[in-house]
Design an enzyme around this catalytic site. Structure first.
Site, PDB file in Angstrom:
ATOM      1  CG  HIS A 125      -2.491  50.323 -68.633  1.00  0.00           C
ATOM      2  ND1 HIS A 125      -3.203  50.334 -67.452  1.00  0.00           N
ATOM      3  CD2 HIS A 125      -2.395  51.626 -69.040  1.00  0.00           C
ATOM      4  CE1 HIS A 125      -3.524  51.578 -67.148  1.00  0.00           C
ATOM      5  NE2 HIS A 125      -3.052  52.383 -68.097  1.00  0.00           N
ATOM      6  CB  CYS A 126      -6.070  50.348 -73.269  1.00  0.00           C
ATOM      7  SG  CYS A 126      -6.590  51.326 -74.699  1.00  0.00           S
ATOM      8  CB  ILE A 127      -2.710  55.240 -72.994  1.00  0.00           C
ATOM      9  CG1 ILE A 127      -2.697  55.200 -74.530  1.00  0.00           C
ATOM     10  CG2 ILE A 127      -1.450  54.636 -72.413  1.00  0.00           C
ATOM     11  CD1 ILE A 127      -1.606  56.072 -75.138  1.00  0.00           C
ATOM     12  CG  ASN A 130      -6.609  56.926 -67.387  1.00  0.00           C
ATOM     13  OD1 ASN A 130      -5.429  56.573 -67.285  1.00  0.00           O
ATOM     14  ND2 ASN A 130      -7.166  57.774 -66.543  1.00  0.00           N
ATOM     15  CG  ASN A 131      -9.582  50.515 -66.495  1.00  0.00           C
ATOM     16  OD1 ASN A 131      -8.807  50.120 -65.622  1.00  0.00           O
ATOM     17  ND2 ASN A 131     -10.871  50.206 -66.496  1.00  0.00           N
TER      18      ASN A 131
END
Length: 276
Positions: A125-127, A130-131
């Protein structure tokens, strides 16, 4: 609904960073180096603008593309469900049950605590987007990192080239010197960070791994060595085959984030055992 993903501080930070790098590179460093009106200046602006545009395009694809969800109707194959428990534990390719979703999850799918659902071929999950990075947007994520790395290196070269030709001895503004040094240090750090991330995902692609599978493989290899056995990642088909499975069979479309016709449903993946 997907546009709500842009309502994030981290995504705003990405926009501000890209905007700052673009503005300073074009209107300060290229302008000071050769001038925007010169042929060399215009060429550099065109090249850099093209790179930033590709970066933005890949970024939007990453944010707006659903990484892949498990269909509600998904159930394991009958052949898999009949495998003895001991064999199922040994074979990491078998479908598993997600206690949080209370449903089966296909091979290579994992539950994301942030998204609160299982994601197909989840990498992480990549901040910053945001996905989740999963089956359907992994290629876009890779091209984003690639274009961002090239763009940051390009900007660094512009700063260095401008600094070399500038007559610092007669420069009257100390604050401008500090700005040059700060910008140079920032771009070098950004280039190294993005370059390291790019190298990591190139490694994952040529081994047909996700980040999660890499760490699972480290533990599996350690357990295999303890028992006197050898471990091989079950989805490793050789470098070229691995690349085509992720980026597609057409080399001309490898760097296009939306060229995904080679992807199927993300529920089944060929394994090295299939060739035996």
């Amino acid at each position: 609904m997907k546009c709500k993903r842009f309502l994030s501080i981290s995504i705003l930070g990405v926009f501000l960073l890209i905007g700052f790098v673009y503005y300073t590179t074009v209107f300060i460093f290229i302008e000071d180096w050769v001038g925007l009106q010169s042929s060399a200046g215009s060429l550099n602006v065109i090249i850099f603008t093209f790179l930033v545009s590709l970066c933005f395009f890949s970024f939007f694809v990453c944010v707006l593309t659903d990484p892949g969800h498990v269909p509600d109707s998904y159930v394991p194959d009958i052949e898999e469900s009949g495998v003895p428990d001991e064999e199922r534990r040994k074979n990491s390719v078998q479908s598993r049950h997600c206690d949080k979703c209370s449903t089966f999850k296909p091979p290579r799918a994992h539950h994301c605590r942030v998204c609160r659902r299982c994601v197909l071929r989840m990498d992480h999950h990549c901040i910053w987007i945001n996905n989740c990075v999963g089956y359907w947007n992994y290629k876009a994520f890779f091209t984003l990192v690639l274009y961002a790395t090239i763009g940051s290196i390009y900007s660094t070269v512009m700063i260095v080239a401008c600094s070399i030709q500038k007559d610092w001895e007669f420069s009257e503004r100390v604050s401008f010197k500090i700005f040059y040094v700060t910008s140079g240090v920032m771009m070098v750090a950004l280039s190294l960070t993005l370059g390291t991330l790019l190298g990591w995902h190139i490694y994952l692609i040529i081994h047909n791994m996700t980040t999660i599978e890499y760490y699972e493989g480290v533990r599996a290899a350690w357990l295999a060595r303890k028992s006197g056995q050898s471990y091989r990642h079950p989805f490793d088909h050789g470098v070229y085959k691995n690349i085509t499975l992720v980026l597609g069979p057409n080399m001309l479309k490898w760097l296009c984030p939306t060229a995904l016709s080679h992807l199927k449903d993300g529920l089944n993946f060929p394994t090295s055992r299939d060739r035996l």
